[in-house]
Design a protein around this motif. Structure first.
Motif, PDB file in Angstrom:
ATOM      1  N   MET A   1     -16.747  17.414  15.934  1.00 25.43           N
ATOM      2  CA  MET A   1     -16.291  18.547  16.140  1.00 25.43           C
ATOM      3  C   MET A   1     -15.542  18.869  17.410  1.00 25.43           C
ATOM      4  O   MET A   1     -15.756  17.954  18.324  1.00 25.43           O
ATOM      5  CB  MET A   1     -17.432  19.808  16.054  1.00 25.43           C
ATOM      6  CG  MET A   1     -17.469  20.628  14.714  1.00 25.43           C
ATOM      7  SD  MET A   1     -19.340  20.427  14.228  1.00 25.43           S
ATOM      8  CE  MET A   1     -19.364  19.204  13.293  1.00 25.43           C
ATOM      9  N   GLN A   3     -15.209  20.850  19.738  1.00 23.86           N
ATOM     10  CA  GLN A   3     -15.698  21.452  20.805  1.00 23.86           C
ATOM     11  C   GLN A   3     -16.414  20.526  21.669  1.00 23.86           C
ATOM     12  O   GLN A   3     -16.421  20.592  23.088  1.00 23.86           O
ATOM     13  CB  GLN A   3     -16.716  22.632  20.577  1.00 23.86           C
ATOM     14  CG  GLN A   3     -17.972  22.355  20.092  1.00 23.86           C
ATOM     15  CD  GLN A   3     -18.044  22.349  18.591  1.00 23.86           C
ATOM     16  OE1 GLN A   3     -17.106  22.259  17.944  1.00 23.86           O
ATOM     17  NE2 GLN A   3     -19.129  22.631  18.074  1.00 23.86           N
ATOM     18  N   ASP A 175     -18.495  11.314  19.445  1.00 29.44           N
ATOM     19  CA  ASP A 175     -19.095  10.941  18.011  1.00 29.44           C
ATOM     20  C   ASP A 175     -20.605  11.179  17.946  1.00 29.44           C
ATOM     21  O   ASP A 175     -21.185  11.642  17.091  1.00 29.44           O
ATOM     22  CB  ASP A 175     -18.608   9.629  17.658  1.00 29.44           C
ATOM     23  CG  ASP A 175     -17.735   9.436  16.725  1.00 29.44           C
ATOM     24  OD1 ASP A 175     -17.050  10.655  16.181  1.00 29.44           O
ATOM     25  OD2 ASP A 175     -17.397   8.412  16.034  1.00 29.44           O
ATOM     26  N   HIS A 176     -21.174  10.417  19.247  1.00 26.24           N
ATOM     27  CA  HIS A 176     -22.590  10.528  19.512  1.00 26.24           C
ATOM     28  C   HIS A 176     -23.115  11.822  19.666  1.00 26.24           C
ATOM     29  O   HIS A 176     -24.108  12.135  19.075  1.00 26.24           O
ATOM     30  CB  HIS A 176     -22.914   9.662  20.574  1.00 26.24           C
ATOM     31  CG  HIS A 176     -23.146   8.055  20.178  1.00 26.24           C
ATOM     32  ND1 HIS A 176     -24.215   7.471  19.837  1.00 26.24           N
ATOM     33  CD2 HIS A 176     -22.218   7.424  19.949  1.00 26.24           C
ATOM     34  CE1 HIS A 176     -23.894   6.382  19.519  1.00 26.24           C
ATOM     35  NE2 HIS A 176     -22.713   6.179  19.519  1.00 26.24           N
ATOM     36  N   GLU A 178     -22.185  14.233  18.182  1.00 28.32           N
ATOM     37  CA  GLU A 178     -22.299  15.184  17.008  1.00 28.32           C
ATOM     38  C   GLU A 178     -23.487  14.542  16.301  1.00 28.32           C
ATOM     39  O   GLU A 178     -23.619  15.061  15.101  1.00 28.32           O
ATOM     40  CB  GLU A 178     -21.095  14.988  16.169  1.00 28.32           C
ATOM     41  CG  GLU A 178     -19.885  16.027  16.874  1.00 28.32           C
ATOM     42  CD  GLU A 178     -18.316  15.715  16.017  1.00 28.32           C
ATOM     43  OE1 GLU A 178     -18.359  15.558  14.916  1.00 28.32           O
ATOM     44  OE2 GLU A 178     -17.574  15.374  16.784  1.00 28.32           O
ATOM     45  N   ILE A 179     -24.383  13.851  16.791  1.00 29.85           N
ATOM     46  CA  ILE A 179     -25.581  13.205  16.017  1.00 29.85           C
ATOM     47  C   ILE A 179     -26.484  14.071  16.771  1.00 29.85           C
ATOM     48  O   ILE A 179     -27.077  13.870  17.986  1.00 29.85           O
ATOM     49  CB  ILE A 179     -25.659  11.780  15.893  1.00 29.85           C
ATOM     50  CG1 ILE A 179     -24.371  11.262  15.242  1.00 29.85           C
ATOM     51  CG2 ILE A 179     -26.999  11.423  15.528  1.00 29.85           C
ATOM     52  CD1 ILE A 179     -24.464   9.825  15.249  1.00 29.85           C
ATOM     53  N   VAL A 180     -27.647  14.743  15.833  1.00 30.74           N
ATOM     54  CA  VAL A 180     -28.836  15.482  16.652  1.00 30.74           C
ATOM     55  C   VAL A 180     -29.901  14.676  16.491  1.00 30.74           C
ATOM     56  O   VAL A 180     -29.864  13.685  15.602  1.00 30.74           O
ATOM     57  CB  VAL A 180     -28.780  17.076  16.184  1.00 30.74           C
ATOM     58  CG1 VAL A 180     -27.763  17.666  16.655  1.00 30.74           C
ATOM     59  CG2 VAL A 180     -29.035  16.760  14.800  1.00 30.74           C
TER      60      VAL A 180
ATOM     61  N   VAL B  39     -23.126  18.820  11.591  1.00 26.80           N
ATOM     62  CA  VAL B  39     -23.279  17.533  12.339  1.00 26.80           C
ATOM     63  C   VAL B  39     -22.957  16.372  11.429  1.00 26.80           C
ATOM     64  O   VAL B  39     -22.871  16.503  10.373  1.00 26.80           O
ATOM     65  CB  VAL B  39     -24.612  17.435  12.805  1.00 26.80           C
ATOM     66  CG1 VAL B  39     -25.252  18.426  14.183  1.00 26.80           C
ATOM     67  CG2 VAL B  39     -25.864  17.334  11.839  1.00 26.80           C
ATOM     68  N   LYS B  40     -22.413  15.258  12.322  1.00 25.74           N
ATOM     69  CA  LYS B  40     -22.308  14.065  11.541  1.00 25.74           C
ATOM     70  C   LYS B  40     -23.404  13.389  11.196  1.00 25.74           C
ATOM     71  O   LYS B  40     -23.243  12.511  10.350  1.00 25.74           O
ATOM     72  CB  LYS B  40     -21.241  13.290  12.703  1.00 25.74           C
ATOM     73  CG  LYS B  40     -19.886  13.722  12.569  1.00 25.74           C
ATOM     74  CD  LYS B  40     -19.055  12.620  13.330  1.00 25.74           C
ATOM     75  CE  LYS B  40     -17.590  12.945  13.193  1.00 25.74           C
ATOM     76  NZ  LYS B  40     -16.815  11.959  14.143  1.00 25.74           N
ATOM     77  N   GLY B  41     -24.440  13.474  11.933  1.00 27.03           N
ATOM     78  CA  GLY B  41     -25.715  12.698  11.483  1.00 27.03           C
ATOM     79  C   GLY B  41     -26.756  13.181  12.314  1.00 27.03           C
ATOM     80  O   GLY B  41     -26.876  14.221  13.102  1.00 27.03           O
ATOM     81  N   VAL B  42     -28.041  12.722  11.564  1.00 26.66           N
ATOM     82  CA  VAL B  42     -29.286  12.943  11.972  1.00 26.66           C
ATOM     83  C   VAL B  42     -30.214  11.733  12.657  1.00 26.66           C
ATOM     84  O   VAL B  42     -30.021  10.869  11.782  1.00 26.66           O
ATOM     85  CB  VAL B  42     -30.220  13.807  11.185  1.00 26.66           C
ATOM     86  CG1 VAL B  42     -31.359  14.426  11.658  1.00 26.66           C
ATOM     87  CG2 VAL B  42     -29.464  14.902  10.537  1.00 26.66           C
ATOM     88  N   ARG B  43     -30.750  11.582  13.794  1.00 25.98           N
ATOM     89  CA  ARG B  43     -31.464  10.493  14.235  1.00 25.98           C
ATOM     90  C   ARG B  43     -32.678  10.463  13.646  1.00 25.98           C
ATOM     91  O   ARG B  43     -33.418  11.589  13.081  1.00 25.98           O
ATOM     92  CB  ARG B  43     -31.835  10.571  15.795  1.00 25.98           C
ATOM     93  CG  ARG B  43     -30.365  10.271  16.523  1.00 25.98           C
ATOM     94  CD  ARG B  43     -31.003  10.113  17.925  1.00 25.98           C
ATOM     95  NE  ARG B  43     -29.633   9.978  18.815  1.00 25.98           N
ATOM     96  CZ  ARG B  43     -28.991  11.067  19.396  1.00 25.98           C
ATOM     97  NH1 ARG B  43     -29.478  12.191  19.000  1.00 25.98           N
ATOM     98  NH2 ARG B  43     -27.875  10.898  20.069  1.00 25.98           N
ATOM     99  N   THR B  46     -35.181  12.432  15.383  1.00 25.68           N
ATOM    100  CA  THR B  46     -35.158  13.895  15.108  1.00 25.68           C
ATOM    101  C   THR B  46     -35.766  14.220  13.826  1.00 25.68           C
ATOM    102  O   THR B  46     -36.717  15.221  13.708  1.00 25.68           O
ATOM    103  CB  THR B  46     -33.809  14.309  15.233  1.00 25.68           C
ATOM    104  OG1 THR B  46     -33.133  13.812  16.256  1.00 25.68           O
ATOM    105  CG2 THR B  46     -33.749  15.787  15.287  1.00 25.68           C
TER     106      THR B  46
END
Lengths: 180, 67
Positions: A1, A3, A175-176, A178-180, B39-43, B46
């Motif tokens: 995203m 932001q 990029d990172h 945007e990964i939760v 979101v692009k991904g989930v760890r 998580t």
């Protein structure tokens, strides 16, 4: 995203020292910027009133009063060609360190200033080459005696590459993010 | 597309987003993005924490839907 691309990354406390040093560097570059701007503004005055003083162009002390009218004109051109790109370079340098001092690292605007600083260093090198014929015409250099300084070119190219690497790092970080 | 059914599981467990965010150690803002599949991904880390807190399987949280 998008932001996450514009948001300042969270910096570690160890970056504080770099921020303090950047504040000093930003101040130094700001002083140099306004000094160079003042010289650039005063250059035409030196041409009109040659008694005004001397100026350092490419390591050569140029006293306008000691030169003939055509020599003064070529010396003025050589000085203008030297100081104008340096002014732009100093502007980008103070903006880069100003951003670092505010903790704005890896932001698109900061990276753009780093890249511009590199580009203008390269421009300084090539414009510096054009000043030699002017210096020769002004009688300040012997013909054929061109002392080349490749450092602006080397540092400029390195800075441009570093800016590209930073942009890639910023993209990866976004990029990172945007990964939760 | 992958749909995150986290809000369904939260409702089943009668747990609020804030509590889940605190227990798994992510911000409410990020949890909200996760809930809305933005979101692009989930760890795996998580996902592991969410499954542990909500006592469910990853399949209960993630669902594939043909677009």
């Amino acid at each position: 995203m998008s932001q996450t691309l514009t948001a300042a990354p969270v910096l570690s406390s160890s970056f504080d020292r770099a921020r303090k040093l950047s504040r000093v560097m930003a101040l130094l570059f700001t002083v140099c910027f306004w000094g160079a701007a003042a010289i650039l503004v005063c250059l035409p005055a030196m041409l009109i009133w040659p008694l005004a003083g001397s100026i350092n162009v490419n390591g050569v002390e140029v006293a306008f009063a000691d030169l003939s009218r055509p020599q003064q004109f070529f010396a003025f051109l050589a000085a203008a060609v030297n100081f104008a790109p340096a002014l732009v370079l100093l502007h980008h340098a103070r903006r880069v360190f100003g951003a670092f001092a505010k903790g704005e690292v890896f932001l698109p605007a900061t990276i753009a200033h780093i890249r511009s600083a590199g580009v203008w260093l390269i421009v300084c090198f090539f414009l510096g080459l054009t000043t030699f014929p002017l210096m020769v015409a002004a009688g300040l250099h012997a013909p054929g005696q061109i002392p080349l300084d490749f450092w602006p070119l080397v540092i400029g190219v390195t800075t441009v590459i570093a800016a590209h690497v930073m942009r890639e790092a910023a993209r990866i970080a976004a990029d990172h993010a945007e990964i939760v | 597309m992958i749909v995150v059914n986290l809000d369904v599981m939260l409702a089943k467990r009668k747990m609020r987003s804030k509590e889940l965010a605190e227990r798994i150690g992510i911000t409410e803002a990020n949890l909200s993005l996760l809930k809305s599949s933005k979101v692009k991904g989930v760890r795996f880390e998580t996902l592991d924490k969410i499954c542990s807190v909500l006592e469910c399987q990853p399949g209960d949280l993630l669902e594939y839907r043909a677009e």
